[in-house]
Motif scaffolding. Structure first.
Motif, PDB file in Angstrom:
ATOM      1  N   ARG A 141       3.674   7.337   9.568  1.00  0.00           N
ATOM      2  CA  ARG A 141       2.638   6.678   9.012  1.00  0.00           C
ATOM      3  C   ARG A 141       1.993   5.484   9.140  1.00  0.00           C
ATOM      4  O   ARG A 141       1.277   4.938   9.511  1.00  0.00           O
ATOM      5  CB  ARG A 141       1.910   7.762   7.580  1.00  0.00           C
ATOM      6  CG  ARG A 141       2.187   8.829   7.424  1.00  0.00           C
ATOM      7  CD  ARG A 141       0.895   8.745   6.796  1.00  0.00           C
ATOM      8  NE  ARG A 141       1.582   8.755   5.336  1.00  0.00           N
ATOM      9  CZ  ARG A 141       2.524   9.748   4.966  1.00  0.00           C
ATOM     10  NH1 ARG A 141       3.000  11.470   5.687  1.00  0.00           N
ATOM     11  NH2 ARG A 141       2.956   9.445   3.979  1.00  0.00           N
ATOM     12  N   ALA A 158       0.650  -1.158   0.212  1.00  0.00           N
ATOM     13  CA  ALA A 158       0.099  -0.218  -0.264  1.00  0.00           C
ATOM     14  C   ALA A 158       0.320   1.679   0.043  1.00  0.00           C
ATOM     15  O   ALA A 158       0.450   1.879  -0.537  1.00  0.00           O
ATOM     16  CB  ALA A 158      -1.410   0.045   1.047  1.00  0.00           C
ATOM     17  N   VAL A 159       2.108   0.845   1.242  1.00  0.00           N
ATOM     18  CA  VAL A 159       3.060   2.555   0.668  1.00  0.00           C
ATOM     19  C   VAL A 159       3.632   2.403  -0.569  1.00  0.00           C
ATOM     20  O   VAL A 159       3.162   3.840  -1.273  1.00  0.00           O
ATOM     21  CB  VAL A 159       3.673   2.320   2.111  1.00  0.00           C
ATOM     22  CG1 VAL A 159       4.847   3.207   2.162  1.00  0.00           C
ATOM     23  CG2 VAL A 159       3.271   2.306   3.363  1.00  0.00           C
ATOM     24  N   GLN A 160       4.181   1.233  -0.577  1.00  0.00           N
ATOM     25  CA  GLN A 160       4.468   1.281  -2.604  1.00  0.00           C
ATOM     26  C   GLN A 160       3.725   2.466  -3.182  1.00  0.00           C
ATOM     27  O   GLN A 160       4.466   1.978  -4.494  1.00  0.00           O
ATOM     28  CB  GLN A 160       4.794   0.322  -2.542  1.00  0.00           C
ATOM     29  CG  GLN A 160       5.802   0.148  -3.965  1.00  0.00           C
ATOM     30  CD  GLN A 160       6.531  -0.901  -4.356  1.00  0.00           C
ATOM     31  OE1 GLN A 160       6.208  -2.368  -3.762  1.00  0.00           O
ATOM     32  NE2 GLN A 160       7.237  -1.266  -5.194  1.00  0.00           N
ATOM     33  N   SER A 161       2.584   1.835  -3.874  1.00  0.00           N
ATOM     34  CA  SER A 161       1.440   2.644  -4.135  1.00  0.00           C
ATOM     35  C   SER A 161       1.280   3.407  -4.116  1.00  0.00           C
ATOM     36  O   SER A 161       0.287   4.346  -4.686  1.00  0.00           O
ATOM     37  CB  SER A 161       0.588   1.362  -4.901  1.00  0.00           C
ATOM     38  OG  SER A 161      -0.006   1.265  -3.444  1.00  0.00           O
ATOM     39  N   SER A 162       1.529   4.104  -2.777  1.00  0.00           N
ATOM     40  CA  SER A 162       0.837   5.760  -2.393  1.00  0.00           C
ATOM     41  C   SER A 162       1.143   6.933  -3.754  1.00  0.00           C
ATOM     42  O   SER A 162       2.568   6.718  -3.430  1.00  0.00           O
ATOM     43  CB  SER A 162       1.155   5.923  -0.700  1.00  0.00           C
ATOM     44  OG  SER A 162       2.203   6.017  -0.286  1.00  0.00           O
ATOM     45  N   PRO A 163       1.050   7.837  -3.784  1.00  0.00           N
ATOM     46  CA  PRO A 163       0.987   9.000  -3.764  1.00  0.00           C
ATOM     47  C   PRO A 163       2.447   9.355  -3.384  1.00  0.00           C
ATOM     48  O   PRO A 163       3.579  10.032  -3.844  1.00  0.00           O
ATOM     49  CB  PRO A 163       0.162  10.134  -3.993  1.00  0.00           C
ATOM     50  CG  PRO A 163      -1.091   9.541  -3.432  1.00  0.00           C
ATOM     51  CD  PRO A 163      -0.502   7.896  -2.953  1.00  0.00           C
ATOM     52  N   ASP A 164       2.950   9.424  -1.806  1.00  0.00           N
ATOM     53  CA  ASP A 164       3.659  10.185  -1.241  1.00  0.00           C
ATOM     54  C   ASP A 164       4.913   9.152  -1.457  1.00  0.00           C
ATOM     55  O   ASP A 164       6.556   9.622  -1.029  1.00  0.00           O
ATOM     56  CB  ASP A 164       3.805   9.959   0.445  1.00  0.00           C
ATOM     57  CG  ASP A 164       2.705  10.932   0.763  1.00  0.00           C
ATOM     58  OD1 ASP A 164       2.334  12.405   0.028  1.00  0.00           O
ATOM     59  OD2 ASP A 164       1.504  11.107   1.485  1.00  0.00           O
ATOM     60  N   ASP A 197       0.471   3.049  11.867  1.00  0.00           N
ATOM     61  CA  ASP A 197      -0.793   2.642  11.475  1.00  0.00           C
ATOM     62  C   ASP A 197      -0.701   0.980  11.832  1.00  0.00           C
ATOM     63  O   ASP A 197      -2.001  -0.137  11.962  1.00  0.00           O
ATOM     64  CB  ASP A 197      -0.836   2.203   9.750  1.00  0.00           C
ATOM     65  CG  ASP A 197      -0.966   3.277   9.361  1.00  0.00           C
ATOM     66  OD1 ASP A 197      -1.846   3.916  10.098  1.00  0.00           O
ATOM     67  OD2 ASP A 197      -1.019   3.555   7.738  1.00  0.00           O
ATOM     68  N   ILE A 226       6.898   9.257   5.825  1.00  0.00           N
ATOM     69  CA  ILE A 226       5.794   7.454   5.536  1.00  0.00           C
ATOM     70  C   ILE A 226       6.030   6.356   6.719  1.00  0.00           C
ATOM     71  O   ILE A 226       5.396   6.119   6.825  1.00  0.00           O
ATOM     72  CB  ILE A 226       6.394   7.422   4.198  1.00  0.00           C
ATOM     73  CG1 ILE A 226       6.420   7.579   2.800  1.00  0.00           C
ATOM     74  CG2 ILE A 226       6.588   6.077   4.244  1.00  0.00           C
ATOM     75  CD1 ILE A 226       6.591   8.202   1.456  1.00  0.00           C
TER      76      ILE A 226
END
Length: 122
Positions: free
Chosen positions: A117, A27-33, A121, A114
């Motif tokens: 966050r 999910a983080v890898q595909s995030s805009p950030d 989580d 990142i």
């Protein structure tokens, strides 16, 4: 000594940090950030890498095919080959310093956000 420490009480687990799941990493890898972090890194690293490799290969080619130019005396016994060879070292240190500044100013804050966050989580 480490062997003198008493064993942990029965029924307790060691206090290890909880690791994010594979899904969290995806999910983080595909995030805009993360995409912004990757873009910031690549926009700095790729051009400088290409420039430095080109500069290095130019030096090697000059050494192999332009012996007369490289043998040109600059001052005393110092010739162009030595000057350009030392400039390779100076360029390496300059790039390392520039990257350090870039990472501290642009990459590290984004990466830390990142990471924070992700840890929140878990």
């Amino acid at each position: 000594m480490a062997t003198d420490a008493p064993p942990p009480p029965e029924g307790t687990s060691p206090t290890e940090p909880v690791q994010p799941t594979t899904e969290a990493y995806v999910a983080v890898q595909s995030s805009p950030d993360f995409a912004d972090l990757r873009r910031s890194y690549r926009s700095f690293a790729f051009p400088l890498t290409i420039a430095f490799v080109t500069w290095y290969l130019l030096y090697v080619l000059l050494c192999n095919y332009a012996g007369g130019f490289m043998a040109t005396k600059v001052v005393g016994n110092i010739n162009m080959a030595l000057v350009l060879g030392l400039a390779q070292f100076a360029t390496t240190f300059l790039i390392a310093w520039l990257y350090s500044r870039h990472a501290a100013g642009k990459l590290d804050p984004k990466a830390e956000a990142i990471k924070s966050r992700m840890e929140a989580d878990v």
